[in-house]
Design an enzyme around this catalytic site. Structure first.
Site, mmCIF file in Angstrom:
data_model
loop_
_atom_site.group_PDB
_atom_site.id
_atom_site.type_symbol
_atom_site.label_atom_id
_atom_site.label_comp_id
_atom_site.label_asym_id
_atom_site.label_seq_id
_atom_site.Cartn_x
_atom_site.Cartn_y
_atom_site.Cartn_z
ATOM 1 N N GLU A 166 -13.082 -36.296 -10.188
ATOM 2 C CA GLU A 166 -13.914 -35.095 -10.092
ATOM 3 C C GLU A 166 -13.374 -34.132 -9.053
ATOM 4 O O GLU A 166 -12.770 -34.556 -8.053
ATOM 5 C CB GLU A 166 -15.365 -35.468 -9.792
ATOM 6 N N ASP A 177 -23.299 -43.633 -1.932
ATOM 7 C CA ASP A 177 -22.349 -43.032 -2.861
ATOM 8 C C ASP A 177 -21.597 -41.910 -2.165
ATOM 9 O O ASP A 177 -21.629 -40.749 -2.585
ATOM 10 C CB ASP A 177 -23.124 -42.507 -4.084
ATOM 11 N N SER A 222 -19.794 -46.923 -12.945
ATOM 12 C CA SER A 222 -20.382 -45.806 -12.211
ATOM 13 C C SER A 222 -20.232 -45.947 -10.705
ATOM 14 O O SER A 222 -20.549 -46.998 -10.128
ATOM 15 C CB SER A 222 -21.880 -45.752 -12.558
ATOM 16 N N GLY A 223 -19.790 -44.867 -10.076
ATOM 17 C CA GLY A 223 -19.679 -44.868 -8.621
ATOM 18 C C GLY A 223 -21.031 -45.021 -7.937
ATOM 19 O O GLY A 223 -21.151 -45.747 -6.951
ATOM 20 N N LEU A 224 -22.033 -44.351 -8.482
ATOM 21 C CA LEU A 224 -23.375 -44.491 -7.912
ATOM 22 C C LEU A 224 -23.870 -45.926 -8.039
ATOM 23 O O LEU A 224 -24.370 -46.521 -7.083
ATOM 24 C CB LEU A 224 -24.358 -43.539 -8.619
ATOM 25 N N ASP A 268 -14.467 -41.048 -8.521
ATOM 26 C CA ASP A 268 -14.815 -40.036 -7.518
ATOM 27 C C ASP A 268 -13.710 -38.975 -7.450
ATOM 28 O O ASP A 268 -13.267 -38.488 -8.467
ATOM 29 C CB ASP A 268 -15.048 -40.696 -6.150
ATOM 30 N N LYS A 297 -16.672 -37.862 -0.897
ATOM 31 C CA LYS A 297 -17.582 -37.146 -1.780
ATOM 32 C C LYS A 297 -19.045 -37.536 -1.518
ATOM 33 O O LYS A 297 -19.328 -38.526 -0.844
ATOM 34 C CB LYS A 297 -17.228 -37.419 -3.237
ATOM 35 N N ASN A 314 -22.854 -37.787 -3.817
ATOM 36 C CA ASN A 314 -23.369 -37.775 -5.182
ATOM 37 C C ASN A 314 -23.741 -36.358 -5.604
ATOM 38 O O ASN A 314 -24.330 -35.611 -4.832
ATOM 39 C CB ASN A 314 -24.583 -38.704 -5.283
ATOM 40 N N SER A 315 -23.424 -36.038 -6.837
ATOM 41 C CA SER A 315 -23.629 -34.674 -7.329
ATOM 42 C C SER A 315 -25.085 -34.256 -7.334
ATOM 43 O O SER A 315 -25.394 -33.068 -7.322
ATOM 44 C CB SER A 315 -23.082 -34.566 -8.752
ATOM 45 N N ARG A 373 -13.330 -34.308 -14.301
ATOM 46 C CA ARG A 373 -14.751 -33.951 -14.243
ATOM 47 C C ARG A 373 -14.938 -32.623 -13.522
ATOM 48 O O ARG A 373 -14.528 -32.485 -12.367
ATOM 49 C CB ARG A 373 -15.500 -35.082 -13.525
ATOM 50 N N HIS A 383 -20.204 -31.534 -16.224
ATOM 51 C CA HIS A 383 -21.389 -32.150 -15.637
ATOM 52 C C HIS A 383 -22.421 -31.084 -15.302
ATOM 53 O O HIS A 383 -22.079 -29.966 -14.913
ATOM 54 C CB HIS A 383 -21.016 -32.917 -14.372
ATOM 55 N N ASP A 400 -15.385 -44.460 -12.822
ATOM 56 C CA ASP A 400 -15.790 -43.264 -12.090
ATOM 57 C C ASP A 400 -15.042 -43.290 -10.765
ATOM 58 O O ASP A 400 -15.464 -43.951 -9.814
ATOM 59 C CB ASP A 400 -17.310 -43.343 -11.868
#
Lengths: 292, 292, 292, 292
Positions: D113, D57, D45-47, D86, D119, D121-122, D158, D189, D84
């Site tokens: 994504e 992130d 996970s990127g986070l 990104d 980027k 975080n979403s 993504r 997502h 992940d």
């Protein structure tokens, strides 16, 4: 008497009346050679570093890989280094991290250019390359200046408007915006082999902030002529990597052809490599720190 | 028809009757130049890599910094690379990790030498340098061979006994032990400018395992003479870094003296740099992958 | 009022009458958690860092990989960090480079132990592990002290004689030698669960130089008792990595068993992660540096 | 019987009728814990990785720093890892280099994504984040697929359209475009806590290509319900880092409050750390490779 900090040295080179010169290097080895040749400072060229690493000048190396390279250079030389930081490897936030890390590694300044990430070399299809939004790029400059701890760390803003074909007025507008944002100097870049657009820019610029130029494409314009026009800092941008390529190509060809390393011209001795590496200091230190 | 794996290429160079040659490189750039010159393989020299980074040939760069450098080289060239892995950067366990990482990066083999970590260059006070315990070093060779995934990955054992002044019998004993431990070839090293000790070693060795030599100190001994004696693989060990130093020193001196980059001899054009970087492929790929 | 330099903070912790404590961390994240918990300083544990990276505590990670990890920690926390520098990753020369790089990264001190490279964790077959030669190790300490630029950078010498079974006199001899060599403090280490050997050492040491202890194996001995005996600095050496392992094992087991992430106990919210990362500062900076 | 390649394992998880699960990890240590818990694969996970490193992130870590982290993970576990990735850290060309390096490091796939570099975080200001141009992002997917050497390496696209507030039709259009470009699966997502938009997307998607979902924000929707709707692969995205934070915060608070490490609950023993590190294998190897 100790030398001033590297940052202070670079700032003085940018701001003093006397013209100053940065010589390109791309590795610890070339950085030391630049110092031994008598230069005052080093241009850590993005083109040369990428070429040396074997990648393209298009942000193929990550910013930390560039950082690793310039750290070797800073360790190998007591000269101030101005890093060719391309577009800053992202947005203002990436620039902030870059500045912090450069200061830690003993790099004296960074030059940021107003193009988009990932960038391409200015001399490949110059006209086709879009420029950064002026406000967005000015924000990068402000972020860099707000981030630096050492007041003498230098942020140079590189204007690509002339190469991109946007003309003199656009170049002046950008230069002014970047100076207003806090840039310590403006690097005005051109691919014109007469240097006329540079000289015209200088005339209209009229000393608003220090100017930097890179005469790779207009080598016949004398340094003194550029100095008279207002260019305080000149960068010899990529000549050591180009010299090393020519030499390695010739030597490789000779060895391949001769099937021998005997009698090769134009090589330094192995002892000269040891001298450049300062092997003598290690011998001396071994006497000091190793048991009997 | 595709080329065999890099490991298979290197194995073939070591084992075939026809003599083979490795040319030194120390960066992605020099690796590509070696390939363009027509060589079959690359020697990633510890001396050259350390010199290029601006550090000393005494394990000042960490093993992962060396790994990063040789990865750039492997990416920049389709030739097999034999890494000068010094003493393996620690004990047998460090060697195991090294082998795994080299295989991942596409490096075809590693040469390990029977000295102590941190090592010093063999040509600095050779006699004063202690050698590794034979059994301990043999354990490293076994560990390396047991670790490799690709059966063609090559492990070369470098015997320093002659340079350390231990004589022929000691050299033969060590060579035999390392071959028994699984070394794919024995690199017998010497600093004698006649090459006589090398030739004497070869005569007594009598083809028990492939031999490698590095004639830096005895360049007048013809390759064919060494081949006749049993040396299948010759390494031209540090000549590109030495050529690049000479060229960069001269060019830096000229620019400093001329205060100009006009009319410099012995440089390639910027376009030649772009060609070596394969900028054309990126242009072509942009057409394929970027929107209209 | 600004805080003193990290080095000055660490020096003060080592030398003041009041007892001081370092809490283990092994990543940027854990370093920040240590700071938020109210501790004054951080122990960058070799065991914890290697465990976190997924390698063994036997110098499997290179010294620059450790440096990269401790740099994240220094960036993520304003606390002084004492790095568990194992044996210094080689000889005195490797130590010199280490000290320079730690200072650049904002690490406040390094602890070096008198074992051989590559080292093994002291709690694995302690008795079987050979110790460094006293003079050789003292040379490392002197080299470290001669190298540091910041006079407050701290070099702690760790004595392994008790764990290695050499007894009290050997431990005292080594502690004295290292203090004479310039060590800022002596870390006396033990695996005895009563702490008796530590207390005995302290009694004979009699305050010749500041003492540091790591009571992992004798947790029931009160901090105050150790302080009375002369231990000014106590290190809680590996408890955060051990807490994180327990938590991750339990959570992974629950999710695997439940086939669901609903209703998991003992997790912080995603927002808490954002808070620890200081996402708010980036939002604020975007308003300052990005165009309208 | 040997296990299939990691890439083949991941491909099978994505394409088989039976639902599959990836558990988050962010370090070598957590990767090994995921494997020991019985999971089949890992979400890097990127986070979580950024949180663990102590950065945000927002692409503050360079892509090679992420690569270094995922390499530790791949080395520490035999499970397939989906990174992940990104936005791919730049344009199509940066994606090409990323894919090559991931394959070398033994990473089984990458998820890209459709947002802009750098980027965010979403879950931070989702609506405010601009999406990538569809054609530009599709070019990245094509470049990734054209670059991979191993036919089983997986590229997951993504779709952020739902989180960005663009609605179902936009999400479907993007999913279709990315599948046409060669994506091996579509990660749809959402931040909606009912999961309704995901289920609606699945209904209209109607099995055109494998689907992946990340139910962090809708944990009460059963895995089986998502499977029935067509989601073959579920990702438990950040729960180990969140568990480790809670545990480290509590343990740090307890030690700080108690001024003692005695009697701490919820910690594994030091021996459990050694076990996870596989210290036993090193002991065994020492017997095999070290002299007497």
């Amino acid at each position: 008497m100790t030398k001033p900090n590297k940052t202070t040295q670079l700032r003085e080179m940018i701001t003093r009346p006397q013209q100053a010169f940065l010589m390109e290097a791309h590795s610890g080895l070339s950085a030391r050679i630049v110092e031994e040749a008598g230069f005052e400072g080093i241009w850590a060229s993005g083109l040369s570093i990428s070429a040396s690493l074997g990648v393209r000048d298009a942000n193929e190396a990550s910013w930390t890989q560039v950082l690793d390279t310039v750290e070797y250079m800073a360790d190998a030389s007591s000269l101030p280094i101005l890093l060719d930081g391309d577009t800053g490897y992202g947005n203002f936030n990436n620039v902030r991290r870059l500045v912090t890390k450069l200061e830690q590694r003993g790099v004296a300044g960074v030059c940021l250019e107003d193009k988009l990430f990932p960038k391409t070399n200015s001399f490949i299809d110059g006209n086709a390359q879009p420029l950064a939004d002026i406000d967005e790029f000015s924000g990068k400059i402000r972020a860099a200046k707000d981030t630096q701890n050492d007041p003498d760390f230098c942020v140079v803003a590189r204007v690509e408007a002339l190469i991109a074909g946007h003309g003199l007025d656009a170049a002046l507008e950008r230069g002014q915006a970047y100076a207003d944002a806090g840039a310590d100097a403006i690097l005005i870049h051109s691919a014109l082999n007469t240097g006329e657009d540079i000289l015209e820019f200088c005339e209209h610029w009229a000393g608003r902030a220090p100017l930097v130029a890179v005469p790779t494409k207009y080598p016949t314009v004398p340094a003194a002529r550029l100095h008279d026009a207002g260019v305080g800092l000149l960068i010899w941008a990529n000549h050591l990597v180009r010299a090393s390529v020519a030499a390695m190509q010739q030597t490789a060809a000779r060895i391949h052809s001769n099937v021998s390393i005997d009698g090769l011209p134009d090589l330094v001795d192995v002892d000269e490599i040891f001298r450049i590496q300062n092997a003598a200091e290690l011998k001396e230190a071994e006497r000091r720190y190793l048991p009997g």
